[in-house]
Design a protein around this motif. Structure first.
Motif, PDB file in Angstrom:
ATOM      1  N   GLY A  46      50.225   7.407 -41.200  1.00  0.00           N
ATOM      2  CA  GLY A  46      50.713   6.418 -40.236  1.00  0.00           C
ATOM      3  C   GLY A  46      49.679   5.919 -39.245  1.00  0.00           C
ATOM      4  N   LEU A  47      48.850   6.834 -38.755  1.00  0.00           N
ATOM      5  CA  LEU A  47      47.894   6.438 -37.717  1.00  0.00           C
ATOM      6  C   LEU A  47      46.870   5.427 -38.240  1.00  0.00           C
ATOM      7  N   GLU A  52      44.365   7.585 -30.575  1.00  0.00           N
ATOM      8  CA  GLU A  52      44.429   9.043 -30.443  1.00  0.00           C
ATOM      9  C   GLU A  52      43.192   9.546 -29.690  1.00  0.00           C
ATOM     10  N   GLU A  60      58.718  13.451 -34.476  1.00  0.00           N
ATOM     11  CA  GLU A  60      58.016  12.294 -35.039  1.00  0.00           C
ATOM     12  C   GLU A  60      57.791  11.297 -33.906  1.00  0.00           C
ATOM     13  N   ALA A  61      56.522  11.057 -33.578  1.00  0.00           N
ATOM     14  CA  ALA A  61      56.256  10.199 -32.423  1.00  0.00           C
ATOM     15  C   ALA A  61      56.928   8.840 -32.590  1.00  0.00           C
ATOM     16  N   SER A  62      56.720   8.216 -33.739  1.00  0.00           N
ATOM     17  CA  SER A  62      57.383   6.943 -33.980  1.00  0.00           C
ATOM     18  C   SER A  62      57.864   6.877 -35.424  1.00  0.00           C
ATOM     19  N   THR A  98      51.131  11.809 -30.914  1.00  0.00           N
ATOM     20  CA  THR A  98      51.812  13.036 -31.334  1.00  0.00           C
ATOM     21  C   THR A  98      52.037  13.975 -30.161  1.00  0.00           C
ATOM     22  N   ASP A 149      46.675  15.452 -41.433  1.00  0.00           N
ATOM     23  CA  ASP A 149      47.408  14.555 -40.579  1.00  0.00           C
ATOM     24  C   ASP A 149      48.005  15.468 -39.508  1.00  0.00           C
ATOM     25  N   ASP A 150      47.891  15.097 -38.248  1.00  0.00           N
ATOM     26  CA  ASP A 150      48.618  15.840 -37.219  1.00  0.00           C
ATOM     27  C   ASP A 150      48.180  17.294 -37.013  1.00  0.00           C
ATOM     28  N   VAL A 206      54.089   5.692 -28.522  1.00  0.00           N
ATOM     29  CA  VAL A 206      54.289   4.741 -29.601  1.00  0.00           C
ATOM     30  C   VAL A 206      55.748   4.462 -29.960  1.00  0.00           C
ATOM     31  N   HIS A 211      40.769  11.221 -30.935  1.00  0.00           N
ATOM     32  CA  HIS A 211      39.580  11.389 -31.794  1.00  0.00           C
ATOM     33  C   HIS A 211      38.342  10.663 -31.271  1.00  0.00           C
TER      34      HIS A 211
HETATM   35  C1  TH1 Z   1      51.174   9.535 -36.594  1.00  0.00           C
HETATM   36  C2  TH1 Z   1      52.503  10.058 -36.087  1.00  0.00           C
HETATM   37  O1  TH1 Z   1      52.792  11.302 -36.672  1.00  0.00           O
HETATM   38  C3  TH1 Z   1      53.596   9.054 -36.440  1.00  0.00           C
HETATM   39  O2  TH1 Z   1      54.821   9.439 -35.900  1.00  0.00           O
HETATM   40  C4  TH1 Z   1      53.231   7.666 -35.914  1.00  0.00           C
HETATM   41  O3  TH1 Z   1      54.132   6.703 -36.391  1.00  0.00           O
HETATM   42  C5  TH1 Z   1      51.829   7.282 -36.368  1.00  0.00           C
HETATM   43  O4  TH1 Z   1      50.899   8.272 -35.988  1.00  0.00           O
HETATM   44  C6  TH1 Z   1      51.375   5.962 -35.758  1.00  0.00           C
HETATM   45  O5  TH1 Z   1      51.603   5.926 -34.393  1.00  0.00           O
HETATM   46  C7  TH1 Z   1      50.012  10.435 -36.368  1.00  0.00           C
HETATM   47  N1  TH1 Z   1      49.026  10.580 -37.238  1.00  0.00           N
HETATM   48  C8  TH1 Z   1      48.060  11.440 -36.802  1.00  0.00           C
HETATM   49  C9  TH1 Z   1      46.913  11.795 -37.486  1.00  0.00           C
HETATM   50  C10 TH1 Z   1      46.026  12.692 -36.908  1.00  0.00           C
HETATM   51  C11 TH1 Z   1      46.281  13.220 -35.675  1.00  0.00           C
HETATM   52  C12 TH1 Z   1      47.418  12.877 -34.974  1.00  0.00           C
HETATM   53  C13 TH1 Z   1      48.318  11.966 -35.560  1.00  0.00           C
HETATM   54  S1  TH1 Z   1      49.798  11.374 -34.988  1.00  0.00           S
HETATM   55  C14 TH1 Z   1      44.774  13.065 -37.666  1.00  0.00           C
END
Ligand code: TH1
Length: 829
Positions: free
Chosen positions: A135-136, A336, A669-671, A375, A288-289, A452, A338
């Motif tokens: 997603g990100l 994010e 889930e953030a978004s 997140t 991811d995450d 988000v 990063h």
């Molecule tokens: C995602 C979130 O999980 C998702 O809910 C959201 O829709 C998306 O970002 C866009 O806003 C994330 N992907 C990552 C990837 C990494 C670190 C943190 C997140 S949060 C590597």
């Protein structure tokens, strides 16, 4: 109708100034020219591949002309520029989208048809750059599309990984990772800039000196140098003559060979060093995450940030303006944490190279940077050990200490009666192994922090960053995510796009709120019939793909229930498969009860080191094998796992989905953005009150979405009260049967412990994601769906109402909100 006719119908007519005729030669002629002169191949004898690359180069020429015009205009108009920094981009395939944006699809069709090829076949072979996890990265690409379409002076910045996210194969039901060598053939979508080379330093020593005013100055020298080389990807706006770019940095060796070792005869040793420099941009980290905390990852972050800040400062210096104008002419959005090392990096440039005072430098930084949080998972919040930072980036660590010292001094001053506050908000954790909290650095160093989705931002305010809200009350804001209607409707769903344009005109492609007008059409029977035909066409196309890839025949009239996304416990693919097992049991027990046929489709990758996620993939595949081969159930129930879920596969799945599974534990889930793509294409969402599902419900209407389960507050309350999954196990016999099955060798004959880790996590492990707590509500929601799907009239109306309500979730809306609410920039058109 002819392809030509429907294209005319679908798309906004070309502006005279944008017409391809404005160029002297036709696209096809240029493609042929390129086959000979750029590819160096015979152009009297064409192959699919020659046609493809010839077309790519011809399209690229047209984008380059616009791009250079646009760049000159930014400079001439002295525009404020946006820098969008992201370690991930997931653009998907390029050719179709670029043709569409430039209004060249028709010409390309003609060129290929005359030579016996088809655009669809050529695009089927195009490879997609997998420079993101999920997603990100995909959000970053949707945003680049909207920025170009809106005409913003914006630049994306990231890394040109040699290997994108691994290719997933399923062998014996298990995920196997294969390298994704997406550049093996080279790609002309990337424009290498071998002269845009900047040195990036690692390790080394910080020297101190006194300047003429007696101020202590610092100089970071020595260590290793790696070169960052620019590669640009062009991003055209939709039919507006605007072209932006994403600059992807590639690591190159600083010196070809280390001469001393070369002369000493250590040829291989000297080449080794060159290779290790190139490692930095070699591969995307596949989680991811959940950060991995590896040195190479921190090197990647600093590498692309240092090169990007250098690029920004170089461009700014050409304007000959005083430094305090930097944030008036630029804004940097951090995707994010990063890229958050950009904050101390800019401080270092301003202090050590430009010799500004701390106050001046800090004032500039705090007005320049903005941070998006994606997140709230505690394990996803990035931290780095002070030890590693001190080694790799010694000057940055000093600067972080100083930022923190000044910040905490301020906090103590303003919150005298809260002695614990400083340690809670400190950029550096206490304890034997102190760590830098990158989110705290990003918050303190930015003028804006955004979540988000509405719920996510509320959680940031109430819980995760609660202390910071009081310190910086005006800094926090929400920008609900969005997706681009060009790729996620116009491109992926041609039948529906045609129908929409026939009834609404083609303005919806850039003004998605026009879909509201669909509400007037739900009562028109013929329209509903056409709507259903479009959906059926898409479902048949997916059924063909499933047949081809998995060798399983699925009924296009069955409910296509789809859950595609990264595998993560909080996303609860496990909840989905548990319910499928219980459906299977019910059909076997009561074969006389007529059931609506259902096809459950899964797709997604697990991080290679995430054991539980990989076990869940294995479970799904084992259940699929059993269910699909059972003669008692095969007419009612199919379970499909599609390997290697990526953007291209999403484009096939999204328009063919009836039920979109968005079932994360509330508050996790953030978004989510997949949820938006499905609903936009007329799928009904089966979801929890999480992320942007809540806002989708508000806009499509409660009657057109299936929400179930605990809400975020209920999850917290239940956990606080004490939640015991064993109680549910004892009381729900249907669920108990399912759980006992996975704790036996039912799906893995001869291997009864294959899924004991899953069983244990759900029971003795305390069920951290509340799967059992939501199970009954989930089953009931599925029953409602099965019941209502049969009423075709009702279902199609609901489907239409979903598309009608999704205008808000266009990334065009999101980008307008960012430009007005955070960036303070306007389109240059
Ligand atoms: C995602 C979130 O999980 C998702 O809910 C959201 O829709 C998306 O970002 C866009 O806003 C994330 N992907 C990552 C990837 C990494 C670190 C943190 C997140 S949060 C590597």
């Amino acid at each position: 109708k002819e392809v030509k006719d429907y294209l005319r119908l679908l798309d906004k007519p070309l502006d005279e100034s944008e017409a391809p005729e404005a160029r002297n030669s036709a696209l096809g002629e240029d493609a042929l020219w390129h086959v000979l002169y750029s590819l160096g191949q015979d152009n009297t004898h064409l192959t699919e591949r020659k046609c493809y690359w010839g077309l790519v180069l011809a399209v690229r020429d047209r984008m380059l002309e616009k791009w250079s015009e646009v760049q000159r205009r930014y400079y001439k108009n002295d525009d404020k520029r946006l820098y969008y920094l992201s370690l991930e981009f997931l653009p998907g395939k390029f050719l179709r989208g670029n043709l569409l944006a430039l209004g060249l699809e028709n010409e390309a069709h003609e060129f290929l048809r005359e030579r016996g090829f088809s655009l669809d076949e050529i695009i089927a072979k195009e490879c997609e750059p997998g420079l993101g996890n999920g997603g990100l990265g995909r959000l970053a690409s949707c945003y680049m599309d909207s920025m170009a379409t809106y005409g913003l002076p914006a630049y994306g910045y990231g890394i040109r990984y040699s290997y994108g996210l691994f290719r997933q194969e399923i062998r014996n039901g298990q995920q196997v990772e294969q390298p994704d060598n997406w550049l093996h053939e080279g790609t002309h979508w990337l424009i290498p800039r071998p002269y845009k080379l900047y040195p990036v330093r690692f390790y080394g020593t910080v020297y101190e000196w006194l300047d003429d005013n007696g101020i202590l100055r610092h100089d970071w020298r020595g260590g290793d140098l790696v070169m960052a080389m620019a590669n640009d990807v062009l991003v055209p706006g939709y039919r507006n003559g605007h072209v932006n770019s994403v600059r992807l940095w590639e690591a190159r060796p600083h010196k070809e060979f280390v001469l001393s070792s070369f002369n000493a005869g250590d040829y291989i040793g000297s080449v080794q060093e060159k290779i290790s420099d190139e490692n930095i941009s070699m591969v995307l980290y596949p989680s991811d995450d959940a950060p991995e905390g590896k040195t190479l990852r921190l090197k990647q972050q600093y590498f692309f940030v240092a090169a990007t800040m250098h690029d920004m400062v170089r461009r700014f210096k050409k304007l000959n303006k005083p430094w305090d104008q930097l944030p008036e002419k630029n804004v940097v959005q951090l995707n994010e944490t990063h890229p958050s090392i950009a904050i101390p990096e800019l401080m270092r440039i301003l202090l050590d190279e430009e010799l500004l005072s701390w106050e001046e430098a800090w004032y500039i930084c705090q007005k320049l940077f903005a941070y998006t949080n994606h997140t709230v998972l505690p394990e996803a919040l990035e931290t780095w050990t002070v030890e590693l930072m001190e080694q790799l980036l010694p000057r940055h660590m000093q600067i972080i200490y100083e930022i923190n010292r000044r910040f905490l001094e301020d906090v103590r001053l303003h919150f005298r009666d809260e002695p614990d506050l400083p340690s809670r908000v400190s950029l550096i954790t206490a304890g034997p192994e102190p760590r830098v909290r990158m989110s705290h650095l990003a918050i303190v160093g930015s003028f804006s922090v955004n979540g988000v989705s509405a719920l996510h931002t509320q959680i940031l305010r109430d819980r995760v960053f609660h202390d910071f809200i009081r310190i910086f009350p005006d800094r926090f804001n929400n920008k609900t995510n969005g997706v681009t209607p060009r790729r996620w409707l116009r491109q992926c769903n041609v039948p529906l796009s045609w129908l929409l344009s026939e009834h609404l005109g083609c303005g919806w492609v850039t003004d998605l709120n026009q879909l509201e007008k669909l509400r007037e059409l739900v009562d028109v029977e013929e329209f509903r019939h056409d709507w259903e035909q479009c959906r059926l066409t898409n479902k048949k196309r997916l059924a063909d793909y499933i047949e081809k890839m998995n060798g399983i025949t699925v009924n296009p009239h069955s409910i296509f229930d789809v859950q595609v996304k990264r595998f993560h416990e909080y996303k609860r693919q496990l909840l989905n498969i548990l319910h499928i097992i219980s459906l299977y049991n019910n059909i076997r027990k009561k074969p006389e009860v007529k059931m609506q046929p259902c096809t459950f489709i899964f797709g997604g990758k697990a991080a290679p080191s995430y054991r539980m996620a990989k076990d869940i993939i294995y479970l799904i595949n084992c259940v699929a094998r059993r269910v699909n081969s059972d003669p008692h159930t095969r007419n009612f129930l199919k379970v499909i796992f599609l390997a290697n879920y990526n953007v291209s596969l999403a484009q096939l799945l999204v328009p063919a989905t009836d039920v979109s599974e968005q079932i994360s534990t509330a508050g996790y889930e953030a978004s989510g953005t997949g949820n938006m793509k499905f609903a936009l294409n007329g799928a009904l969402t089966l979801g929890t009150r999480d992320g942007s599902n809540i806002e989708i419900a508000e806009r499509v209407g409660d009657g057109n979405i299936y929400l179930f389960g605990l809400c975020e507050q209920e999850v917290i309350d239940l956990r606080r009260r004490g939640y015991d999954p064993w109680d549910i196990y004892k009381n729900d016999s249907e669920l108990r049967e399912v759980l006992d099955m996975i704790n036996s060798d039912q799906f893995t004959p001869g291997d009864p412990t294959a899924f004991s880790s899953i069983f244990n996590s759900l029971l003795s492990g305390g069920d951290p994601f509340m799967i059992l707590a939501d199970y009954r509500a989930y089953v009931e929601a599925h029953k409602r769906i099965a019941h209502e799907y049969v009423d075709r009239e009702l279902w199609i109306k609901k489907s239409i109402m979903n598309t009608a309500g999704m205008g808000f979730f266009s990334s065009d809306r999101a980008i307008k909100e960012y430009s007005e609410g955070i960036w303070d920039i306007a389109p240059d058109v």
